[in-house]
Design an enzyme around this catalytic site. Structure first.
Site, PDB file in Angstrom:
ATOM      1  N   HIS A 155      -1.410  -0.358  -9.858  1.00 32.88           N
ATOM      2  CA  HIS A 155      -1.982  -1.310  -8.883  1.00 32.88           C
ATOM      3  C   HIS A 155      -2.464  -2.579  -9.595  1.00 32.88           C
ATOM      4  O   HIS A 155      -3.666  -2.882  -9.610  1.00 32.88           O
ATOM      5  CB  HIS A 155      -3.121  -0.653  -8.097  1.00 32.88           C
ATOM      6  CG  HIS A 155      -3.431  -1.374  -6.813  1.00 32.88           C
ATOM      7  ND1 HIS A 155      -3.877  -0.754  -5.685  1.00 32.88           N
ATOM      8  CD2 HIS A 155      -3.356  -2.688  -6.483  1.00 32.88           C
ATOM      9  CE1 HIS A 155      -4.064  -1.636  -4.721  1.00 32.88           C
ATOM     10  NE2 HIS A 155      -3.751  -2.831  -5.189  1.00 32.88           N
ATOM     11  N   GLU A 205      -3.468   7.200  -4.221  1.00 27.65           N
ATOM     12  CA  GLU A 205      -3.979   6.501  -5.391  1.00 27.65           C
ATOM     13  C   GLU A 205      -5.401   6.954  -5.750  1.00 27.65           C
ATOM     14  O   GLU A 205      -6.217   7.108  -4.828  1.00 27.65           O
ATOM     15  CB  GLU A 205      -3.990   4.995  -5.058  1.00 27.65           C
ATOM     16  CG  GLU A 205      -3.534   4.127  -6.193  1.00 27.65           C
ATOM     17  CD  GLU A 205      -3.360   2.700  -5.731  1.00 27.65           C
ATOM     18  OE1 GLU A 205      -2.368   2.423  -5.036  1.00 27.65           O
ATOM     19  OE2 GLU A 205      -4.221   1.871  -6.051  1.00 27.65           O
ATOM     20  N   ARG A 221       0.862  -1.180   0.000  1.00 26.54           N
ATOM     21  CA  ARG A 221       0.000   0.000   0.000  1.00 26.54           C
ATOM     22  C   ARG A 221       0.897   1.229   0.000  1.00 26.54           C
ATOM     23  O   ARG A 221       1.913   1.276   0.720  1.00 26.54           O
ATOM     24  CB  ARG A 221      -0.889   0.038   1.251  1.00 26.54           C
ATOM     25  CG  ARG A 221      -2.056  -0.935   1.236  1.00 26.54           C
ATOM     26  CD  ARG A 221      -3.132  -0.571   0.197  1.00 26.54           C
ATOM     27  NE  ARG A 221      -4.242  -1.480   0.235  1.00 26.54           N
ATOM     28  CZ  ARG A 221      -4.368  -2.592  -0.518  1.00 26.54           C
ATOM     29  NH1 ARG A 221      -3.424  -2.907  -1.376  1.00 26.54           N
ATOM     30  NH2 ARG A 221      -5.428  -3.360  -0.422  1.00 26.54           N
TER      31      ARG A 221
HETATM   32  C1  8YV Z   1      -6.620  -6.111  -5.243  1.00 23.95           C
HETATM   33  C2  8YV Z   1      -4.991  -5.641  -3.328  1.00 23.95           C
HETATM   34  O1  8YV Z   1      -6.620  -6.078  -6.599  1.00 23.95           O
HETATM   35  O2  8YV Z   1      -6.264  -7.451  -2.510  1.00 23.95           O
HETATM   36  C3  8YV Z   1      -5.575  -6.486  -2.253  1.00 23.95           C
HETATM   37  O3  8YV Z   1      -5.321  -6.165  -1.079  1.00 23.95           O
HETATM   38  O4  8YV Z   1      -4.259  -4.776  -3.078  1.00 23.95           O
HETATM   39  C4  8YV Z   1      -5.244  -5.773  -4.784  1.00 23.95           C
HETATM   40  O5  8YV Z   1      -4.229  -6.519  -5.340  1.00 23.95           O
HETATM   41  C5  8YV Z   1      -7.620  -5.151  -4.704  1.00 23.95           C
HETATM   42  O6  8YV Z   1      -7.585  -5.048  -3.329  1.00 23.95           O
HETATM   43  C6  8YV Z   1      -9.031  -5.493  -5.119  1.00 23.95           C
HETATM   44  O7  8YV Z   1      -9.954  -4.845  -4.274  1.00 23.95           O
END
Ligand code: 8YV
Length: 331
Positions: free
Chosen positions: A291, A273, A244
């Site tokens: 992402h 983001e 993150r």
């Molecule tokens: C996902 C992510 O695509 O799952 C996670 O925590 O960071 C991502 O790779 C995203 O969260 C989908 O909501």
């Protein structure tokens, strides 16, 4: 709650067969446009549905949770990280939160390796260059020199499932792997991943050639890589973040990279983001991705299946498999 009377609201488009199955199982409202919903639209869904299926892009904070209708009982996140949701506020309101762990581990670890290769070996810079007519004038011994991976030291911050999957891959590339985590891993896991524990993050940062951020974003990890800590990295070091954006002080990172105090960075996530610090866009030693670490057909499919299983189990009156505990109950 009977299953096909369960009112479910999904905030974004999901794979077609996941939507089809959800439509068969539940009384599901989809977002046909796939446009991100406004706060008011999210609030309206939370006022009228039993289950909300948000994604990382939907901020479900305490205010929205407290304003939700009494019928909202489950937030089944389509994603592993739950920092978009105020889990404690949900818990206090008796709302269960679930996520989709494990199924995106390998894809995310692959992307970490892709960035670990891309930055020191200048992959994206090379591609950019060859597309600029006349820029590639032919081979020469000093042309596009990067840095070798084998023999270098990789420091992993956060040694959960993804961190461990990165360690396994990194060893195959000849990297020495060290890690920092809240808790030291069991000796068997250390032996299997080949990773050595460093109890002090500061000490680890001083000695690594590459650092990969694989911890979740929590109040404790916000700006974990502050200006001070970024300053501990050797000036040739490469920083990779697929976790993150909030874990790194992005402004301080842009300062360090612009001033040549850091070798390069590979970033799949950003502090604000989808906004990206414009100074990062100017730098050749930075690879920027939108992402997409877990963006494979296979992982999206499995994430969808997990969401369905979590909702179905919950609606059947059982504890869903991917229940996210409130912060005071985590260990
Ligand atoms: C996902 C992510 O695509 O799952 C996670 O925590 O960071 C991502 O790779 C995203 O969260 C989908 O909501």
């Amino acid at each position: 709650m009977s299953l096909n009377a369960t009112k479910v609201a999904v905030t974004r488009r999901l794979p077609a067969d996941i939507e089809e199955r959800m439509g068969e199982l539940f009384d599901t409202r989809f977002n046909q446009t796939d446009a991100a919903l406004s706060r008011d639209e999210l609030g309206a869904l939370m006022a009228a549905h039993d289950v909300l299926v948000p994604t990382v892009a939907d901020v479900i904070d305490g205010e929205l949770i407290n304003a939700a209708g009494a019928q909202l009982k489950l937030i089944a996140n389509f994603g592993n990280g739950t920092d978009n949701i105020d889990v404690d506020a949900a818990h206090a309101r008796g709302i269960t939160v679930t996520n989709t762990p494990s199924v995106l581990t390998e894809d995310t670890a692959d992307m970490v390796m892709a960035l670990i290769l891309a930055v020191p070996r200048r992959l994206v810079e090379g591609d950019r260059l060859i597309r600029k007519p006349g820029s590639f004038k032919g081979w020469s011994p000093t042309w596009m020199l990067g840095r070798r991976l084998a023999g270098k030291r990789l420091g992993i911050i956060g040694m959960g499932r993804i961190g461990q999957a990165v360690a396994r891959r990194a060893r195959v590339f000849g990297l020495e792997v060290v890690y920092h985590n809240r808790n030291r891993l069991h000796a068997d896991v250390e032996a299997e991943t080949g990773a050595t524990y460093v109890d002090s993050l500061d000490r680890m940062l001083r000695t690594v050639d590459i650092v990969s951020v694989n911890c979740p974003h929590t109040p404790a990890t916000y700006h974990l890589l502050s200006a001070r800590r970024l300053g501990l990295l050797p000036p040739h070091a490469t920083l990779i973040n697929t976790s993150r954006g909030e874990v790194i002080d992005e402004g301080a990172l842009a300062d360090a990279l612009s001033a040549g105090r850091l070798g390069g960075a590979g970033l799949d996530v950003f502090e604000r983001e989808p906004a990206v610090n414009p100074r990062l866009l100017e730098l050749d030693n930075v690879v920027l991705l939108p992402h997409m670490s877990s963006a494979t057909m296979e992982s999206r499919q499995s994430m969808g299946e997990k969401v369905i299983i979590n909702i179905k189990t919950f609606a059947d009156g059982h504890r869903p498999p991917d229940w996210v505990l409130p912060s005071d109950a985590r260990f």
